[in-house]
Design an enzyme around this catalytic site. Structure first.
Site, PDB file in Angstrom:
ATOM      1  N   HIS A 217      55.643  47.399  42.163  1.00 15.77           N
ATOM      2  CA  HIS A 217      55.132  48.172  41.125  1.00 15.77           C
ATOM      3  C   HIS A 217      53.984  47.434  40.155  1.00 15.77           C
ATOM      4  O   HIS A 217      53.574  47.523  39.304  1.00 15.77           O
ATOM      5  CB  HIS A 217      55.840  49.129  40.278  1.00 15.77           C
ATOM      6  CG  HIS A 217      56.733  49.924  40.860  1.00 15.77           C
ATOM      7  ND1 HIS A 217      56.514  50.704  41.781  1.00 15.77           N
ATOM      8  CD2 HIS A 217      58.293  49.687  40.902  1.00 15.77           C
ATOM      9  CE1 HIS A 217      57.595  51.598  42.347  1.00 15.77           C
ATOM     10  NE2 HIS A 217      58.801  50.825  41.839  1.00 15.77           N
TER      11      HIS A 217
ATOM     12  N   GLY B 180      54.635  48.098  33.047  1.00 20.63           N
ATOM     13  CA  GLY B 180      54.867  46.964  33.906  1.00 20.63           C
ATOM     14  C   GLY B 180      56.109  47.211  34.893  1.00 20.63           C
ATOM     15  O   GLY B 180      56.640  46.649  35.250  1.00 20.63           O
TER      16      GLY B 180
ATOM     17  N   HIS C  80      47.980  54.397  45.173  1.00 21.06           N
ATOM     18  CA  HIS C  80      47.533  54.314  43.520  1.00 21.06           C
ATOM     19  C   HIS C  80      46.129  54.202  43.380  1.00 21.06           C
ATOM     20  O   HIS C  80      45.409  53.214  43.705  1.00 21.06           O
ATOM     21  CB  HIS C  80      48.201  52.949  42.760  1.00 21.06           C
ATOM     22  CG  HIS C  80      47.775  52.895  41.503  1.00 21.06           C
ATOM     23  ND1 HIS C  80      48.587  52.775  40.538  1.00 21.06           N
ATOM     24  CD2 HIS C  80      46.746  52.579  40.772  1.00 21.06           C
ATOM     25  CE1 HIS C  80      48.046  52.494  39.479  1.00 21.06           C
ATOM     26  NE2 HIS C  80      46.833  52.574  39.494  1.00 21.06           N
TER      27      HIS C  80
ATOM     28  N   ARG D 225      43.035  50.686  27.382  1.00 20.40           N
ATOM     29  CA  ARG D 225      42.450  49.741  27.051  1.00 20.40           C
ATOM     30  C   ARG D 225      41.521  49.191  28.257  1.00 20.40           C
ATOM     31  O   ARG D 225      41.715  50.051  29.247  1.00 20.40           O
ATOM     32  CB  ARG D 225      43.768  48.602  27.207  1.00 20.40           C
ATOM     33  CG  ARG D 225      44.517  48.944  28.348  1.00 20.40           C
ATOM     34  CD  ARG D 225      45.718  47.786  28.233  1.00 20.40           C
ATOM     35  NE  ARG D 225      46.761  48.011  28.961  1.00 20.40           N
ATOM     36  CZ  ARG D 225      46.803  47.986  30.573  1.00 20.40           C
ATOM     37  NH1 ARG D 225      45.847  47.279  31.131  1.00 20.40           N
ATOM     38  NH2 ARG D 225      48.067  48.322  31.264  1.00 20.40           N
TER      39      ARG D 225
ATOM     40  N   LYS E 164      54.886  58.556  28.309  1.00 21.81           N
ATOM     41  CA  LYS E 164      54.557  59.400  29.623  1.00 21.81           C
ATOM     42  C   LYS E 164      54.617  60.659  29.780  1.00 21.81           C
ATOM     43  O   LYS E 164      54.057  61.455  30.164  1.00 21.81           O
ATOM     44  CB  LYS E 164      55.267  58.769  30.877  1.00 21.81           C
ATOM     45  CG  LYS E 164      54.561  57.114  30.960  1.00 21.81           C
ATOM     46  CD  LYS E 164      55.342  56.500  32.273  1.00 21.81           C
ATOM     47  CE  LYS E 164      55.432  55.208  32.292  1.00 21.81           C
ATOM     48  NZ  LYS E 164      54.325  54.489  32.761  1.00 21.81           N
TER      49      LYS E 164
ATOM     50  N   GLU F 217      45.359  56.758  35.686  1.00 18.92           N
ATOM     51  CA  GLU F 217      46.022  56.474  36.917  1.00 18.92           C
ATOM     52  C   GLU F 217      46.559  57.490  37.766  1.00 18.92           C
ATOM     53  O   GLU F 217      47.218  58.514  36.882  1.00 18.92           O
ATOM     54  CB  GLU F 217      47.324  55.421  36.880  1.00 18.92           C
ATOM     55  CG  GLU F 217      46.628  54.021  36.017  1.00 18.92           C
ATOM     56  CD  GLU F 217      47.911  53.109  35.988  1.00 18.92           C
ATOM     57  OE1 GLU F 217      47.501  51.901  36.138  1.00 18.92           O
ATOM     58  OE2 GLU F 217      48.860  53.385  35.886  1.00 18.92           O
TER      59      GLU F 217
HETATM   60  P1  ADP Z   1      49.107  48.727  34.915  1.00 16.91           P
HETATM   61  O1  ADP Z   1      49.752  47.698  35.987  1.00 16.91           O
HETATM   62  O2  ADP Z   1      49.619  49.261  33.951  1.00 16.91           O
HETATM   63  O3  ADP Z   1      47.782  49.317  35.430  1.00 16.91           O
HETATM   64  P2  ADP Z   1      47.892  45.976  34.603  1.00 16.91           P
HETATM   65  O4  ADP Z   1      48.038  45.820  35.950  1.00 16.91           O
HETATM   66  O5  ADP Z   1      46.201  46.012  34.037  1.00 16.91           O
HETATM   67  O6  ADP Z   1      48.333  47.396  34.240  1.00 16.91           O
HETATM   68  O7  ADP Z   1      48.634  44.941  33.905  1.00 16.91           O
HETATM   69  C1  ADP Z   1      50.077  45.284  33.698  1.00 16.91           C
HETATM   70  C2  ADP Z   1      50.746  45.045  32.486  1.00 16.91           C
HETATM   71  O8  ADP Z   1      50.820  43.585  31.975  1.00 16.91           O
HETATM   72  C3  ADP Z   1      49.631  45.533  31.231  1.00 16.91           C
HETATM   73  O9  ADP Z   1      50.540  46.025  30.241  1.00 16.91           O
HETATM   74  C4  ADP Z   1      48.815  44.292  31.018  1.00 16.91           C
HETATM   75  O10 ADP Z   1      48.497  44.612  29.548  1.00 16.91           O
HETATM   76  C5  ADP Z   1      49.943  43.158  31.158  1.00 16.91           C
HETATM   77  N1  ADP Z   1      49.133  41.985  31.552  1.00 16.91           N
HETATM   78  C6  ADP Z   1      48.998  41.831  32.947  1.00 16.91           C
HETATM   79  N2  ADP Z   1      48.271  40.757  33.016  1.00 16.91           N
HETATM   80  C7  ADP Z   1      48.677  40.032  31.939  1.00 16.91           C
HETATM   81  C8  ADP Z   1      48.313  38.685  31.528  1.00 16.91           C
HETATM   82  N3  ADP Z   1      47.530  37.917  32.285  1.00 16.91           N
HETATM   83  N4  ADP Z   1      48.504  38.349  30.068  1.00 16.91           N
HETATM   84  C9  ADP Z   1      49.223  39.125  29.180  1.00 16.91           C
HETATM   85  N5  ADP Z   1      49.384  40.571  29.654  1.00 16.91           N
HETATM   86  C10 ADP Z   1      49.138  40.931  31.000  1.00 16.91           C
HETATM   87  P1  ADP Z   2      53.767  51.515  34.630  1.00 13.36           P
HETATM   88  O1  ADP Z   2      53.649  52.234  33.226  1.00 13.36           O
HETATM   89  O2  ADP Z   2      54.922  50.670  34.693  1.00 13.36           O
HETATM   90  O3  ADP Z   2      52.568  51.073  35.065  1.00 13.36           O
HETATM   91  P2  ADP Z   2      53.307  54.072  36.307  1.00 13.36           P
HETATM   92  O4  ADP Z   2      53.795  55.329  36.030  1.00 13.36           O
HETATM   93  O5  ADP Z   2      52.052  53.638  36.250  1.00 13.36           O
HETATM   94  O6  ADP Z   2      54.095  52.967  35.605  1.00 13.36           O
HETATM   95  O7  ADP Z   2      53.825  53.518  37.928  1.00 13.36           O
HETATM   96  C1  ADP Z   2      53.708  52.450  38.557  1.00 13.36           C
HETATM   97  C2  ADP Z   2      53.767  52.541  39.984  1.00 13.36           C
HETATM   98  O8  ADP Z   2      54.778  53.139  40.428  1.00 13.36           O
HETATM   99  C3  ADP Z   2      52.573  53.128  40.356  1.00 13.36           C
HETATM  100  O9  ADP Z   2      51.225  52.332  40.646  1.00 13.36           O
HETATM  101  C4  ADP Z   2      53.001  53.623  41.946  1.00 13.36           C
HETATM  102  O10 ADP Z   2      52.829  52.442  42.726  1.00 13.36           O
HETATM  103  C5  ADP Z   2      54.538  53.751  41.439  1.00 13.36           C
HETATM  104  N1  ADP Z   2      54.931  55.121  41.301  1.00 13.36           N
HETATM  105  C6  ADP Z   2      54.744  55.892  40.053  1.00 13.36           C
HETATM  106  N2  ADP Z   2      55.082  57.188  40.284  1.00 13.36           N
HETATM  107  C7  ADP Z   2      55.373  57.385  41.431  1.00 13.36           C
HETATM  108  C8  ADP Z   2      55.757  58.529  42.239  1.00 13.36           C
HETATM  109  N3  ADP Z   2      55.831  59.820  41.452  1.00 13.36           N
HETATM  110  N4  ADP Z   2      55.948  58.427  43.500  1.00 13.36           N
HETATM  111  C9  ADP Z   2      55.643  57.263  44.100  1.00 13.36           C
HETATM  112  N5  ADP Z   2      55.493  56.039  43.690  1.00 13.36           N
HETATM  113  C10 ADP Z   2      55.166  56.297  41.964  1.00 13.36           C
HETATM  114 MG    MG Z   3      50.769  52.189  35.423  1.00 15.03          MG
END
Ligand code: ADP
Ligand code: ADP
Ligand code: MG
Length: 649
Positions: free
Chosen positions: A234, A164, A208, A296, A116, A274
């Protein structure tokens, strides 16, 4: 176009990719673990190759075996799905070294977005707004604390390798910084093998909003935005497209930034940028910041497909096989509105505890898209994500699409495991959500109301008793003759924590009185269906001692054998047991220690989550029966408390 592709995944996404590939005339090779030998994704393929044991590390993460399976079956390309190896650049390198095509971005593009901090630095250079904060190289706690002061509290500490929601800590004030930093670093080291963090401004009413992009390695287009603000810890729960309240100006600004981001890394295939948006001040073209890129296909891609009419998997296969981008930006338009709800096997009242079980019955409603990787009779195993299905609706307006979602959820029938259906239905009925007033804190603020479980009414107890006694199906009495006298029969049923004796007294095959906790419910059969007072019975299934009535989100009753219950109670509440199979991460108790009800005694890691195991009562620990690192079965005794008499002695 490819003649054969291998799908390096399982569950709903493997089935989803197979559907489009086969429709395009492409043969599909599935891979599977021991636990998945009879899984839906195996049945959806032309050829299936066994690649190892049930744990992901022994199968779906074994890049070497997957590549060998592709070579052995004559596949030319590998689709990674999401999760598992989908964002692993070393796997991409190995696929290409074997002379195969990876259906997705280059290893280099994945590496650039993998951390990141580096991704934020790169995006700044490309002119994409990033969340204000510190993403430099120093990991010195004093330096990071100084950065937090400069950013201004509250701040968010994030693992640079995170995903995650792991390794992320919200810090409200300077006093909490040092502890939060240490715990984020240790969680990140454990989960990702990389303890590095960044610090950024915590946006107060965050939304988000993410943009779907698609590139051919040089050019890119965007397919508009998705709003994924409905999150619990989250993790996304319900997603929609387009974002409520989005203006043409802001959409153009976000889409433009996302395309710049994709082009800056020569992105190929489907990806998601995102962004976090400050909802407190309304949507403004300068009020969004880059958070991360997911390199992806995303879980929630179907809502984009619904509003654009594009099949994103088709695009992935076409671009990976060398075709140019299938559409220009000006060809892409938004049609209506779409929602996706993630249906999981989980015990919502017990803190969303992932659940397992064999699906005695599974049916999805007409009029909605359901992407699933399980069928009636399949098992939700403890090894993988407990997702049952994604339910997707579409409509000309947001209101219509949301009404269709409510109807679709009401039409889902799942028996054999607990689910989050009631929670999803409650969310879809939430007034703020219905009004489009979403932010990532919505679920947490209204959690108590959203997790309330529907309690059965007397008619439900009455129907469950008839099912328990086998009196609900086709009865000989329907043919016109009377078989029984009004001899009352009793059955003991349990719903949640509540047990009740129900007495069934039939005066004929189609009429009688059922007594539930002293209340008489008149029952009669009309055209082959029972009616209880004025309440008609609903569809029901029985599997073993579990009876599910499909009213609302589904009501699950257990038929209790009174003898078995007595035996069980004899064992006493002395044992702290594993609620599901998993890995003992930590044990906080030792023999001789006094504990109070609710104390955290151990942590079990299962199904991608950590679960705290609490003392069921005040007492003294007699024995610790499992050590950290042990893999345990469901029901395994982990800690024994002293008998209350033993303790008193
Ligand atoms: P993000 O929250 O980063 O946008 P997603 O909501 O698409 O991503 O999924 C969260 C994480 O968990 C991702 O790394 C995704 O690849 C994984 N994941 C989510 N659902 C599944 C599943 N049904 N089987 C395997 N991996 C999953
Ligand atoms: P991950 O790789 O675990 O998906 P992200 O950086 O995508 O991590 O953040 C996951 C979630 O955390 C976001 O969808 C949002 O809800 C919250 N979040 C992330 N960054 C911030 C921020 N700077 N301020 C408030 N909420 C945040
Ligand atoms: Mg994310």
């Amino acid at each position: 176009m490819f003649d054969t592709i291998l799908i390096a995944n399982r569950g709903e996404i493997a089935c989803r990719v197979a559907r489009t590939a086969r429709a395009m005339g492409c043969k599909v090779v599935a891979v599977y673990s021991d636990a998945d030998a009879g899984a839906a994704h195996v049945a959806a393929a032309d050829v299936a190759v066994h690649i190892g044991g049930s744990a992901p590390g022994d199968s779906y993460l074994r890049g070497d075996r997957i590549i060998q399976a592709a070579l052995d079956t004559g596949a030319q390309a590998i689709h990674p799905g999401y999760g598992f190896l989908s964002e692993n650049p070393d796997f991409v390198d190995a696929v290409e070294a074997a002379g195969l095509v990876f259906i997705g971005p280059s290893a280099e593009a994945i590496r650039k977005m993998g951390l990141k901090d580096a991704a934020k630095a790169l995006m700044e250079k490309a002119g994409v707004p990033v969340v204000p904060g510190y993403h430099g190289a120093s990991q010195d706690p004093e330096h990071l604390a100084g950065a937090a002061d400069a950013i201004g509290y509250p701040v968010l500490i994030k693992a640079v390798a995170g995903g995650g929601g792991k390794g992320m800590r919200l810090v409200e004030a300077p006093e909490g910084f040092a502890d939060a930093l240490a715990s984020a670093q240790s969680e990140a080291r454990g989960a990702f093998g990389n303890a590095d963090v960044l610090v950024e401004k915590y946006i107060q009413r965050p939304r988000h909003i993410e943009v779907q992009v698609f590139g051919d390695g040089t050019n890119a287009v965007h397919l508009f935005e998705r709003d994924c603000s409905l999150q619990r810890r989250h993790q996304k729960v319900i997603e929609e497209a387009p974002a409520p309240g989005m203006t043409p100006e802001m959409r153009a600004a976000m889409g433009g930034a996302a395309v710049r981001a994709a082009q800056a890394i020569g992105y190929k295939g489907a990806g998601t940028i995102e962004f976090i948006v400050d909802g407190a001040e309304g949507l403004r073209p300068d009020g969004f910041w880059f958070m991360e890129m997911n390199t992806r296909l995303q879980v929630e891609h179907p809502v984009t497909e619904a509003i654009t009419g594009v099949d994103l998997v088709e695009w992935q296969l076409r671009v990976a096989s060398g075709e140019a981008l299938p559409a220009r930006q000006e060809d892409l338009t938004i049609d209506g509105h779409s929602f996706e709800a993630r249906l999981y096997a989980e015990d919502v009242p017990k803190g969303f505890l992932p659940a397992t079980g064999t699906l005695a019955h599974l049916a999805f409603p007409q009029g909605a898209r359901s992407d699933s990787g399980v069928r009636s009779g399949d098992t939700i195993s403890p090894f993988y994500d407990p997702m049952i299905a994604k339910i997707i609706t579409h409509g000309p307006t947001r209101d219509v699409a949301l009404s269709r979602m409510r109807a679709a959820l009401a039409g889902c029938q799942v028996a054999g495991t607990v689910t989050n259906l009631g929670f999803l239905s409650a969310l879809c009925a939430h007034r703020g959500f219905a009004a489009g007033d979403v932010d990532t804190g919505l679920i947490a603020r209204d959690l108590d109301a959203l997790v309330r479980v529907d309690a059965p009414v007397p008619a439900d107890w009455a129907q469950a008793a008839l099912v328990a006694l086998g009196l609900d199906g086709d009865l000989p009495g329907d043919a016109g003759f009377t078989l029984w006298a009004p001899l009352p029969r009793s059955v003991l049923l349990r719903f949640g924590e509540e047990e009740r004796w129900v007495v069934v007294a039939l005066s004929g095959p189609g009429a009688g009185v059922i007594t539930v906790a002293g209340q008489d419910v008149p029952a009669r059969r009309v055209a082959g269906n029972w009616v209880f007072g004025a309440v008609p019975g609903v569809a029901a299934v029985r599997a073993g001692d579990l009876i599910t009535l499909f009213r609302g989100a589904g009501l699950a009753f257990h038929v209790v054998d009174p003898l078995e219950r007595a035996a069980h109670e004899g064992a006493g509440g002395n044992l702290i047991e594993a609620p599901m199979p998993g890995l003992v991460k930590a044990v906080f108790a030792e023999a001789g220690q006094a504990v109070a009800a609710g104390d955290r005694l151990a942590i079990l890691e299962a199904m991608k989550m950590e679960h705290a195991l609490l003392a069921t009562r005040d007492g003294v620990v007699a024995e610790v029966l499992a050590q950290p690192g042990a893999q345990v079965e469901a029901g395994a005794a982990l800690i024994r408390l002293e008998d209350e008499e033993e303790a008193a002695a």
